[in-house]
Design a protein around this motif. Structure first.
Motif, PDB file in Angstrom:
ATOM      1  N   VAL A 215       0.750  -1.198  -0.117  1.00 39.52           N
ATOM      2  CA  VAL A 215       0.053   0.079   0.101  1.00 39.52           C
ATOM      3  C   VAL A 215       0.818   1.251   0.071  1.00 39.52           C
ATOM      4  O   VAL A 215       2.180   1.253   0.359  1.00 39.52           O
ATOM      5  CB  VAL A 215      -0.749  -0.007   1.001  1.00 39.52           C
ATOM      6  N   PRO A 216       0.609   2.417  -0.437  1.00 42.25           N
ATOM      7  CA  PRO A 216       1.418   3.482  -0.404  1.00 42.25           C
ATOM      8  C   PRO A 216       2.129   3.794   0.888  1.00 42.25           C
ATOM      9  O   PRO A 216       1.343   3.807   1.845  1.00 42.25           O
ATOM     10  CB  PRO A 216       0.423   4.678  -0.832  1.00 42.25           C
ATOM     11  N   ALA A 217       3.294   3.995   0.850  1.00 42.15           N
ATOM     12  CA  ALA A 217       4.020   4.179   2.038  1.00 42.15           C
ATOM     13  C   ALA A 217       3.998   5.778   2.456  1.00 42.15           C
ATOM     14  O   ALA A 217       4.499   6.419   1.662  1.00 42.15           O
ATOM     15  CB  ALA A 217       5.213   3.599   2.031  1.00 42.15           C
ATOM     16  N   THR A 218       3.927   6.122   3.755  1.00 41.25           N
ATOM     17  CA  THR A 218       4.118   7.387   4.343  1.00 41.25           C
ATOM     18  C   THR A 218       4.876   7.669   5.369  1.00 41.25           C
ATOM     19  O   THR A 218       4.958   6.469   6.168  1.00 41.25           O
ATOM     20  CB  THR A 218       2.771   8.281   4.283  1.00 41.25           C
ATOM     21  N   HIS A 219       5.686   8.516   5.589  1.00 44.21           N
ATOM     22  CA  HIS A 219       6.566   8.866   6.684  1.00 44.21           C
ATOM     23  C   HIS A 219       5.601   8.588   7.977  1.00 44.21           C
ATOM     24  O   HIS A 219       5.957   8.169   9.053  1.00 44.21           O
ATOM     25  CB  HIS A 219       6.889  10.288   6.609  1.00 44.21           C
ATOM     26  N   GLU A 220       4.239   9.269   7.883  1.00 47.17           N
ATOM     27  CA  GLU A 220       3.346   9.201   9.048  1.00 47.17           C
ATOM     28  C   GLU A 220       2.979   7.968   9.645  1.00 47.17           C
ATOM     29  O   GLU A 220       2.972   7.661  10.772  1.00 47.17           O
ATOM     30  CB  GLU A 220       2.107  10.028   8.714  1.00 47.17           C
ATOM     31  N   GLU A 221       2.605   7.098   8.546  1.00 47.94           N
ATOM     32  CA  GLU A 221       2.310   5.751   8.839  1.00 47.94           C
ATOM     33  C   GLU A 221       3.609   4.862   9.673  1.00 47.94           C
ATOM     34  O   GLU A 221       3.443   4.258  10.438  1.00 47.94           O
ATOM     35  CB  GLU A 221       2.072   5.022   7.369  1.00 47.94           C
ATOM     36  N   VAL A 222       4.861   5.115   8.865  1.00 49.00           N
ATOM     37  CA  VAL A 222       6.012   4.616   9.520  1.00 49.00           C
ATOM     38  C   VAL A 222       6.207   4.947  10.904  1.00 49.00           C
ATOM     39  O   VAL A 222       6.468   4.237  11.871  1.00 49.00           O
ATOM     40  CB  VAL A 222       7.240   5.204   8.787  1.00 49.00           C
ATOM     41  N   GLN A 223       5.925   6.434  11.104  1.00 48.79           N
ATOM     42  CA  GLN A 223       6.045   6.742  12.460  1.00 48.79           C
ATOM     43  C   GLN A 223       4.702   6.280  13.588  1.00 48.79           C
ATOM     44  O   GLN A 223       5.151   5.709  14.808  1.00 48.79           O
ATOM     45  CB  GLN A 223       5.881   8.416  12.899  1.00 48.79           C
TER      46      GLN A 223
END
Ligand code: HPA
Length: 269
Positions: free
Chosen positions: A240-248
């Motif tokens: 799924v699209p990866a985002t910095h926010e999701e990583v955090q």
């Protein structure tokens, strides 16, 4: 460079009377470990001569000195990434300074994308080897005072630390994966074809840090331990699209488990 390392070390030693035996790079997922440290001194990076200043959201920059699990530690709160535009000397400079301050072991954490089909989001992975896809951090004149021209990397991640970390995880009912971390520059997350390629060449997880720091630490003979939080999956059908926010966000959920393993491991070794 040696002069810079020595003058930065002398500056820090002039500010504090403290000899750390363990260095910790508090990457993603280890921010909470700070609360466990009995802090004796803190020095913001901007006050330290020759230190770069961290720019990434979610990373603030200071060196923290204190006691953790009965050991004297220096922790880097905030690290320097190659994708920020620092060169490899800057990215790894703090590791060299920590060695000159006296550290004998290095502990590192990061967030990574899982490319092993058996991994789930939120898993912890003990890194047992790496694939370096950055420009090598040791390119350039070798300083014999730091280490050999052609350093061995057969035990980049100390097998004794890995065995103990697995014991700690089992004793605390924490599920851990183990595998190979491929380090690449970023800042883009990978395309589906690149994730597939990472898996094909033998990686279990991919990320944008840790490898330069470990290479420089091993050059100086420091045994290393590193763990990843799997914050997203680069597995066909699960991308799924990866985002910095999701990583955090995912990292914050797994932080307690990673913190516990690191703290107990530091106590044990
Ligand atoms: N790729 C690279 N770096 C990362 C990833 C990823 O999927 N997730 C967290 N850091």
């Amino acid at each position: 460079m040696l002069e810079q390392i020595k003058s930065t070390t002398a500056f820090i030693q002039s500010k504090i009377s403290f000899q750390p035996e363990i260095g910790i790079i508090l990457g993603t997922g280890l921010g909470g470990l700070v609360k466990e440290i009995n802090i004796k001194h803190t020095i913001p990076y901007e006050e330290i001569p020759n230190f770069p200043v961290s720019t990434v959201e979610g990373h603030s920059g200071k060196l923290i000195f204190g006691e953790l699990g009965g050991k004297s530690v220096v922790a880097m709160q905030g690290r320097f990434h190659f994708y920020e535009g620092y060169d490899m000397l800057q990215v790894t400079f703090p590791v060299r300074v920590m060695k000159f301050l006296g550290i004998q072991k290095l502990f590192v954490s990061n967030a990574a994308g899982g490319v092993n089909v058996n991994f789930d989001i939120g898993d912890l992975m003990i890194i047992n080897d790496h694939i370096n896809l950055f420009p090598n951090a040791l390119i350039g004149k070798n300083l014999a005072e730091l280490g050999p021209r052609f350093p061995d990397m057969s035990d980049a991640y100390n097998s004794g630390f890995i065995a103990k970390a697995k014991q700690v995880a089992a004793a605390n009912n924490i599920k851990v994966q183990e595998g190979v971390y491929a380090g690449l520059t970023g800042p883009t997350f990978e395309t589906p074809a690149e994730y597939k390629y990472m898996h094909a060449i033998g990686a279990d997880a991919v990320g944008m840090s840790t490898v330069p720091e470990v290479i420089v630490a091993r050059h100086m003979g420091i045994p290393c331990f590193a763990m990843s939080i799997i914050t997203d999956l680069g597995v066909a059908g699960k991308i799924v699209p990866a985002t910095h926010e999701e990583v955090q966000h995912v990292a914050a959920l797994a932080e307690k488990k990673m913190t516990l393993i690191m703290k107990e491991l530091i106590k044990l070794i």
